[in-house]
Design an enzyme around this catalytic site. Structure first.
Site, PDB file in Angstrom:
ATOM      1  N   ASN A 318      -4.685  97.505  22.347  1.00 31.21           N
ATOM      2  CA  ASN A 318      -3.813  96.332  22.209  1.00 31.21           C
ATOM      3  C   ASN A 318      -4.581  95.068  22.593  1.00 31.21           C
ATOM      4  O   ASN A 318      -4.175  94.310  23.483  1.00 31.21           O
ATOM      5  CB  ASN A 318      -2.558  96.494  23.070  1.00 31.21           C
ATOM      6  CG  ASN A 318      -1.373  95.734  22.499  1.00 31.21           C
ATOM      7  OD1 ASN A 318      -1.520  94.957  21.564  1.00 31.21           O
ATOM      8  ND2 ASN A 318      -0.200  95.943  23.070  1.00 31.21           N
ATOM      9  N   HIS A 349       6.954  94.012  28.032  1.00 34.75           N
ATOM     10  CA  HIS A 349       7.276  95.247  27.315  1.00 34.75           C
ATOM     11  C   HIS A 349       8.760  95.590  27.390  1.00 34.75           C
ATOM     12  O   HIS A 349       9.309  96.184  26.454  1.00 34.75           O
ATOM     13  CB  HIS A 349       6.448  96.415  27.867  1.00 34.75           C
ATOM     14  CG  HIS A 349       5.063  96.489  27.305  1.00 34.75           C
ATOM     15  ND1 HIS A 349       3.995  95.859  27.893  1.00 34.75           N
ATOM     16  CD2 HIS A 349       4.567  97.112  26.204  1.00 34.75           C
ATOM     17  CE1 HIS A 349       2.898  96.089  27.182  1.00 34.75           C
ATOM     18  NE2 HIS A 349       3.214  96.849  26.158  1.00 34.75           N
TER      19      HIS A 349
END
Length: 463
Positions: A318, A349
């Site tokens: 990521n 998140h």
């Protein structure tokens, strides 16, 4: 999930058309902005229905902030509103999408838009609200000197190349791409006359796109086979725990973690290919003279699978989110930048407890790994066999540490997370604490890093 794949495949076709028929030589910047925005809005509505209203509400709220807030506070207001709205949506997901639901939902695009909003706000603050000598070299390069128009703002946040799966990119890079300067700027960094060229070459992304599509195909096959056959939930099955020795459980943990990766490889590589197909993502020329199209790449699979440290693993997983965390948090945090960055990552998140188990465990293991590397690595550099031994051992430990850390991220809830950690005796937590207690810590302070960056910038300017 079907809508997600359909949108991305259609976006891939639209990207090829966009690069060929709406290239900067055939269409104005305004037309390119408008097309990218309208198609992005259509994809969002098609894929997420009425939930897409959350994307548009957040975008317009922050456009108001960007135009009305004072420059010294624009990044703070934008950050609080964007992260606050995202967090409220994450809370609502608990009641809409219950634990264990793994389908794509509107929070994914909202997370990407939050990254872009805060990135632009920070870079606008750097460009207008701070002096050049206060910035690092990277902040100077990416600083935005004027507020964008509404069309530019909407295009940057809602364009069809990144609306569904990202990645986040820098505002100046995106504007350079729309205006047709993106590739040219990178090519000018190379002395082509020394290489025998009379004029600048014209790099094509077709090869890079085909290569990345092959990776997505392999990832899809692995997802349909491995992922379904090796569920993470099995590692806390009572029968499995009763009959399987500790070392075998660790081995199976590695297998199920590997099986969980292909869906991320598929989504992120396909998103990268979509941007490349539109002509976006050129990053320059490597030492061998090969054209590189990895400016927006979200992962480096080879570096992930061969990582010999927790740091290397994180840096190649990521990637664009890691870059966002660095630019909006780590580089700006007045204290404890590592801890604050992990906390922000968890909050971004979502609010599932498993995320916080993962990122808090990540802080502990990162600090322990750094202490081991600083205190021990130099003893293994004296000979090739010792270096190979060190690399093999650190690779195995790194892979197991990552598996141990990310398991709660997949499990989401508290009960299965605690059950899992009990089954493996909290060994990584205990070992990390012992390392931090026994080994001297010699970290490079955040203030020292800033001073070094500033000294480097001043040196460059003086030259």
């Amino acid at each position: 999930q079907i809508n997600f794949v359909a949108c991305q495949l259609f976006a891939l076709l639209a990207a090829f058309w966009f690069r060929i028929y709406l290239s900067p030589s055939h269409a104005s910047s305004a037309v390119r902005h408008a097309f990218a925005t309208l198609f992005g809005i259509y994809f969002a509505v098609f894929c997420f229905g009425w939930y897409s209203i959350h994307l548009f509400v957040l975008v317009m709220m922050n456009y108001g902030i960007m135009n009305m807030a004072s420059i010294p506070n624009i990044h703070r207001y934008s950050f609080v509103v964007a992260m606050g709205y995202l967090t409220l949506c994450h809370i609502s997901r608990i009641y809409i999408f219950h634990y264990g639901i793994l389908t794509t939902d509107f929070s994914g695009p909202l997370m990407i838009i939050t990254q872009k909003i805060t990135t632009l706000a920070c870079q606008l603050h750097d460009g207008i609200g701070r002096q050049a000598e206060e910035l690092t070299a990277e902040q100077n390069r990416l600083a935005v000197k004027s507020r964008p128009s509404l069309l530019e703002y909407l295009s940057y946040l809602l364009n069809f190349m990144s609306i569904i799966a990202g990645p986040c990119s820098n505002y100046k890079d995106y504007i350079a791409f729309i205006e047709g300067r993106h590739v040219h700027m990178k090519l000018l960094e190379v002395n082509w006359k020394q290489k025998g060229y009379d004029r600048l070459p014209d790099p094509s992304p077709t090869g890079a796109v085909m290569y990345k599509l092959c990776i997505t195909l392999v990832s899809l096959i692995l997802f349909l086979t491995l992922t379904k056959n090796f569920p993470m939930a099995y590692i806390i099955d009572n029968e499995f725990l009763d009959k399987t020795p500790f070392l075998s459980r660790l081995g199976y943990l590695y297998v199920v973690t590997q099986a969980a990766k292909p869906k991320y490889y598929f989504a992120w590589t396909l998103a990268d290919a979509v941007n490349n197909a539109a002509g976006y993502g050129f990053s320059g020329v490597d030492e061998k003279g090969t054209f590189r199209w990895d400016l927006l790449s979200n992962l480096n699979i080879w570096n992930i699978e061969t990582a010999t440290s927790f740091k290397i693993y994180i840096e190649n997983w990521n990637i664009q989110t890691a870059a966002w965390l660095k630019r909006v948090c780590y580089d700006r945090a007045p204290w404890y930048p590592t801890a604050l960055t992990f906390v922000l990552s968890a909050l971004w998140h979502g609010i599932y407890p498993g995320y916080y188990f993962t990122f808090l465990t990540g802080i502990l293991i990162t600090l322990a790994a750094r202490a081991i590397r600083n205190n021990c690595r130099h003893y293994f550099l004296s000979s090739v066999p010792l270096k190979i031994t060190y690399d093999v051992v650190t690779w195995a430990v790194t892979q197991l540490a990552v598996c141990y850390t990310v398991a709660p991220f997949v499990m989401l809830a508290v009960e299965p997370t605690i059950k899992f950690y009990k089954s493996v005796y909290f060994h990584m937590h205990i070992l990390s604490i012992l390392v931090l207690l026994l080994l001297p810590i010699r970290p490079q302070t955040h203030s020292v890093r800033r001073a070094q960056n500033q000294a480097m910038l001043n040196s460059i300017k003086s030259k």
